[in-house]
Write a protein that holds these residues in place. Structure first.
Motif, PDB file in Angstrom:
ATOM      1  N   THR A 134       0.829  -1.228   0.107  1.00  0.00           N
ATOM      2  CA  THR A 134       0.053  -0.091   0.175  1.00  0.00           C
ATOM      3  C   THR A 134       0.650   1.074   0.020  1.00  0.00           C
ATOM      4  O   THR A 134       0.328   2.329  -0.508  1.00  0.00           O
ATOM      5  CB  THR A 134      -0.862   0.114   1.184  1.00  0.00           C
ATOM      6  OG1 THR A 134      -0.116   0.017   2.459  1.00  0.00           O
ATOM      7  CG2 THR A 134      -1.896  -1.247   1.062  1.00  0.00           C
ATOM      8  N   ALA A 135       2.075   1.078   0.553  1.00  0.00           N
ATOM      9  CA  ALA A 135       2.977   2.316   0.592  1.00  0.00           C
ATOM     10  C   ALA A 135       3.766   2.442  -0.764  1.00  0.00           C
ATOM     11  O   ALA A 135       3.878   3.805  -1.149  1.00  0.00           O
ATOM     12  CB  ALA A 135       4.149   2.183   1.593  1.00  0.00           C
ATOM     13  N   MET A 136       3.745   1.727  -1.714  1.00  0.00           N
ATOM     14  CA  MET A 136       4.415   1.727  -3.075  1.00  0.00           C
ATOM     15  C   MET A 136       3.655   1.174  -4.313  1.00  0.00           C
ATOM     16  O   MET A 136       3.881   0.062  -4.654  1.00  0.00           O
ATOM     17  CB  MET A 136       5.717   1.131  -2.867  1.00  0.00           C
ATOM     18  CG  MET A 136       6.711   1.821  -2.109  1.00  0.00           C
ATOM     19  SD  MET A 136       7.211   3.523  -2.355  1.00  0.00           S
ATOM     20  CE  MET A 136       7.738   3.513  -4.261  1.00  0.00           C
ATOM     21  N   PRO A 137       2.190   1.730  -4.254  1.00  0.00           N
ATOM     22  CA  PRO A 137       1.615   1.257  -5.331  1.00  0.00           C
ATOM     23  C   PRO A 137       2.209   1.492  -6.688  1.00  0.00           C
ATOM     24  O   PRO A 137       2.865   2.310  -6.779  1.00  0.00           O
ATOM     25  CB  PRO A 137       0.199   1.844  -4.927  1.00  0.00           C
ATOM     26  CG  PRO A 137       0.415   2.935  -4.451  1.00  0.00           C
ATOM     27  CD  PRO A 137       1.822   2.562  -3.634  1.00  0.00           C
ATOM     28  N   ARG A 138       1.654   0.665  -7.700  1.00  0.00           N
ATOM     29  CA  ARG A 138       2.243   0.981  -8.904  1.00  0.00           C
ATOM     30  C   ARG A 138       2.131   2.405  -9.575  1.00  0.00           C
ATOM     31  O   ARG A 138       3.062   3.124 -10.114  1.00  0.00           O
ATOM     32  CB  ARG A 138       1.705   0.097 -10.048  1.00  0.00           C
ATOM     33  CG  ARG A 138       2.205   0.091 -11.654  1.00  0.00           C
ATOM     34  CD  ARG A 138       1.689  -1.023 -12.301  1.00  0.00           C
ATOM     35  NE  ARG A 138       2.135  -2.391 -11.844  1.00  0.00           N
ATOM     36  CZ  ARG A 138       1.864  -3.343 -12.155  1.00  0.00           C
ATOM     37  NH1 ARG A 138       1.134  -3.515 -13.507  1.00  0.00           N
ATOM     38  NH2 ARG A 138       2.175  -4.660 -12.009  1.00  0.00           N
ATOM     39  N   ARG A 139       0.821   2.857  -9.111  1.00  0.00           N
ATOM     40  CA  ARG A 139       0.592   4.440  -9.796  1.00  0.00           C
ATOM     41  C   ARG A 139       1.645   5.268  -8.887  1.00  0.00           C
ATOM     42  O   ARG A 139       1.880   6.317  -9.635  1.00  0.00           O
ATOM     43  CB  ARG A 139      -0.937   4.630  -9.266  1.00  0.00           C
ATOM     44  CG  ARG A 139      -1.298   5.999  -9.775  1.00  0.00           C
ATOM     45  CD  ARG A 139      -2.785   6.334  -9.290  1.00  0.00           C
ATOM     46  NE  ARG A 139      -3.548   5.150  -9.876  1.00  0.00           N
ATOM     47  CZ  ARG A 139      -4.924   5.377  -9.649  1.00  0.00           C
ATOM     48  NH1 ARG A 139      -5.754   6.378  -9.003  1.00  0.00           N
ATOM     49  NH2 ARG A 139      -5.866   4.538 -10.312  1.00  0.00           N
ATOM     50  N   LEU A 140       1.599   5.192  -7.591  1.00  0.00           N
ATOM     51  CA  LEU A 140       2.730   6.024  -7.030  1.00  0.00           C
ATOM     52  C   LEU A 140       4.079   5.972  -7.722  1.00  0.00           C
ATOM     53  O   LEU A 140       4.745   6.797  -7.914  1.00  0.00           O
ATOM     54  CB  LEU A 140       2.635   5.623  -5.609  1.00  0.00           C
ATOM     55  CG  LEU A 140       3.790   6.516  -4.739  1.00  0.00           C
ATOM     56  CD1 LEU A 140       3.452   7.992  -5.179  1.00  0.00           C
ATOM     57  CD2 LEU A 140       3.917   5.999  -3.505  1.00  0.00           C
ATOM     58  N   CYS A 141       4.657   4.694  -8.065  1.00  0.00           N
ATOM     59  CA  CYS A 141       5.993   4.644  -8.680  1.00  0.00           C
ATOM     60  C   CYS A 141       5.946   5.376 -10.036  1.00  0.00           C
ATOM     61  O   CYS A 141       6.907   5.741 -10.127  1.00  0.00           O
ATOM     62  CB  CYS A 141       6.214   3.079  -8.832  1.00  0.00           C
ATOM     63  SG  CYS A 141       6.184   1.917  -7.507  1.00  0.00           S
ATOM     64  N   ARG A 142       4.995   5.148 -10.697  1.00  0.00           N
ATOM     65  CA  ARG A 142       5.120   5.737 -12.129  1.00  0.00           C
ATOM     66  C   ARG A 142       5.042   7.403 -11.853  1.00  0.00           C
ATOM     67  O   ARG A 142       5.468   7.949 -12.638  1.00  0.00           O
ATOM     68  CB  ARG A 142       3.762   5.237 -12.985  1.00  0.00           C
ATOM     69  CG  ARG A 142       4.001   3.947 -13.235  1.00  0.00           C
ATOM     70  CD  ARG A 142       2.540   3.481 -14.041  1.00  0.00           C
ATOM     71  NE  ARG A 142       2.683   2.279 -14.672  1.00  0.00           N
ATOM     72  CZ  ARG A 142       1.595   1.274 -15.141  1.00  0.00           C
ATOM     73  NH1 ARG A 142       0.405   1.847 -15.067  1.00  0.00           N
ATOM     74  NH2 ARG A 142       1.952   0.205 -15.600  1.00  0.00           N
ATOM     75  N   LEU A 143       4.295   7.875 -10.824  1.00  0.00           N
ATOM     76  CA  LEU A 143       3.936   9.212 -10.766  1.00  0.00           C
ATOM     77  C   LEU A 143       5.482   9.700 -10.120  1.00  0.00           C
ATOM     78  O   LEU A 143       6.032  10.842 -10.569  1.00  0.00           O
ATOM     79  CB  LEU A 143       3.034   9.577  -9.744  1.00  0.00           C
ATOM     80  CG  LEU A 143       2.756  11.017  -9.124  1.00  0.00           C
ATOM     81  CD1 LEU A 143       2.434  11.993 -10.270  1.00  0.00           C
ATOM     82  CD2 LEU A 143       1.932  10.985  -8.001  1.00  0.00           C
ATOM     83  N   LEU A 144       6.187   8.887  -9.313  1.00  0.00           N
ATOM     84  CA  LEU A 144       7.606   9.607  -9.022  1.00  0.00           C
ATOM     85  C   LEU A 144       8.583   9.552 -10.132  1.00  0.00           C
ATOM     86  O   LEU A 144       9.504  10.406 -10.096  1.00  0.00           O
ATOM     87  CB  LEU A 144       7.847   8.604  -7.617  1.00  0.00           C
ATOM     88  CG  LEU A 144       7.276   8.536  -6.404  1.00  0.00           C
ATOM     89  CD1 LEU A 144       7.681   7.545  -5.448  1.00  0.00           C
ATOM     90  CD2 LEU A 144       7.483   9.961  -5.917  1.00  0.00           C
ATOM     91  N   VAL A 145       8.330   8.573 -11.033  1.00  0.00           N
ATOM     92  CA  VAL A 145       9.279   8.566 -12.066  1.00  0.00           C
ATOM     93  C   VAL A 145       8.996   9.935 -12.962  1.00  0.00           C
ATOM     94  O   VAL A 145       9.701  10.366 -13.448  1.00  0.00           O
ATOM     95  CB  VAL A 145       9.225   7.379 -12.918  1.00  0.00           C
ATOM     96  CG1 VAL A 145      10.075   7.348 -14.306  1.00  0.00           C
ATOM     97  CG2 VAL A 145       9.974   6.065 -11.981  1.00  0.00           C
ATOM     98  N   VAL A 146       7.625   9.993 -13.282  1.00  0.00           N
ATOM     99  CA  VAL A 146       7.166  10.989 -14.079  1.00  0.00           C
ATOM    100  C   VAL A 146       7.751  12.562 -13.573  1.00  0.00           C
ATOM    101  O   VAL A 146       8.112  13.259 -14.174  1.00  0.00           O
ATOM    102  CB  VAL A 146       5.886  11.002 -14.234  1.00  0.00           C
ATOM    103  CG1 VAL A 146       5.265  12.416 -15.065  1.00  0.00           C
ATOM    104  CG2 VAL A 146       5.390  10.133 -15.323  1.00  0.00           C
ATOM    105  N   VAL A 147       7.273  12.618 -12.301  1.00  0.00           N
ATOM    106  CA  VAL A 147       7.952  13.905 -11.481  1.00  0.00           C
ATOM    107  C   VAL A 147       9.287  14.037 -11.702  1.00  0.00           C
ATOM    108  O   VAL A 147      10.069  15.085 -11.565  1.00  0.00           O
ATOM    109  CB  VAL A 147       7.340  13.649 -10.023  1.00  0.00           C
ATOM    110  CG1 VAL A 147       8.114  14.766  -9.353  1.00  0.00           C
ATOM    111  CG2 VAL A 147       6.145  13.667 -10.011  1.00  0.00           C
ATOM    112  N   SER A 148      10.325  12.932 -11.670  1.00  0.00           N
ATOM    113  CA  SER A 148      11.783  12.882 -11.814  1.00  0.00           C
ATOM    114  C   SER A 148      11.950  13.516 -12.896  1.00  0.00           C
ATOM    115  O   SER A 148      12.999  14.495 -13.366  1.00  0.00           O
ATOM    116  CB  SER A 148      12.282  11.659 -11.340  1.00  0.00           C
ATOM    117  OG  SER A 148      12.034  11.333 -10.044  1.00  0.00           O
TER     118      SER A 148
END
Length: 311
Positions: A134-148
């Motif tokens: 729940t802390a690292m769902p796939r959507r959050l991972c993609r968001l962090l990469v896009v933000v980077s």
């Protein structure tokens, strides 16, 4: 610093490391295998992670993008550097110089943001293992990469556009081996105070915020694994922090110091670390010591042997 008007500059002459031909060839012989090793290592790591289902986890998802950023970073700088060392001299048109500055600045700042995301992922996996899903769902991972990527692209666009809106009216010799921000600004025949301010503000914000996030994450990780007595985890965290320390140390040394304190030869040596050496070391530091990657490599080579035997 403003200079008298003269013929408008359309290209820069890159002075490189030295004018001595024997040293140029020696450096070419040193840097070429380092660059090729980094190129092959990062490319193979990115392909391996994308093709092996066992590596389709948040940690390796971030690692695959780190490999792509390292590919972009070293391939933006190293080919031009090697060409200059081989030929003994090199020139670069103003548009190509601006493009090189953009891609390198974007890759460097995006990598800082991604390293912060990777540190948070490791914190969630080690310190909150029961809530990791729940802390690292796939959507959050993609968001962090896009933000980077977005933060890196914004930084690169700001620095390159602001640098090359300035007039360059001579001299046109760039005392560096690539179009880095400080030496390019030194050639402008106009006031660069705004550029220096943006360099401190943008790079300072990205590097300070991400460094605090990284240190906080790894600090909590070390506290957790220290109580558990896991020497392997401590060793892994130590290698990661060493890589982060070298990267941030050279970036802060290069970009977050007062104008007028730049020393060309020292800066060139520091630049080699974050343009060529660090992208080559990252695959080994972040993945090749990992058992999952080693097993994936063995499986991949095992499949290739089976196919070869069948044919």
């Amino acid at each position: 610093m403003a200079r008298p008007n003269s013929t408008r500059v359309t290209e820069f002459i890159l002075l490189g490391f030295t004018s001595r031909r024997d040293i140029q060839l020696l450096l070419f012989g040193i840097f070429l295998p380092i660059y090729l090793l980094g190129l092959v290592g990062n490319l193979c790591l990115a392909i391996l992670i994308r093709t092996e289902r066992s590596l389709h986890t948040p940690m390796y998802y971030f690692l695959s993008h780190l490999a792509l950023m390292d590919l972009c970073s070293c391939s933006t700088v190293a080919p031009k550097m090697l060409s200059g060392l081989l030929k003994g001299h090199d020139t670069t048109p103003i548009p190509a110089c601006a493009l090189q500055m953009f891609f390198f600045a974007a890759a460097s700042d995006a990598e800082c943001c991604l390293l912060a995301a990777m540190a948070y992922d490791r914190y969630a996996a080690i310190c909150r293992p029961l809530h990791y899903g729940t802390a690292m769902p796939r959507r959050l991972c993609r968001l962090l990469v896009v933000v980077s990527y977005a933060a890196g692209a914004a930084s690169g666009a700001i620095h390159s556009s602001m640098a090359f809106r300035l007039p360059f009216c001579g001299p046109h010799t760039l005392d560096h081996f690539f179009c880095d921000i400080p030496p390019v600004l030194a050639l402008a025949c106009a006031n660069t105070d705004l550029n220096q301010l943006l360099l401190f503000a943008v790079c300072g914000a990205i590097q300070s915020v991400t460094l605090v996030a990284i240190m906080a994450s790894y600090g909590m990780i070390l506290c957790t694994v220290g109580r558990a007595g896991s020497q392997k985890a401590v060793s892994t965290c130590g290698s990661h922090l060493t890589a982060v320390g070298v990267l941030y140390g050279t970036l802060i040394f290069m970009y977050l110091r007062p104008d007028g304190t730049y020393a060309p030869q020292t800066d060139k040596m520091a630049s080699v670390f974050y343009t060529v050496v660090i992208p080559t070391l990252n695959p080994a530091i972040y993945s090749l010591r990992n058992a999952d990657v080693k097993q994936a490599v063995r499986r991949r080579f095992g499949k290739e042997r089976c196919r070869a035997c069948c044919f």
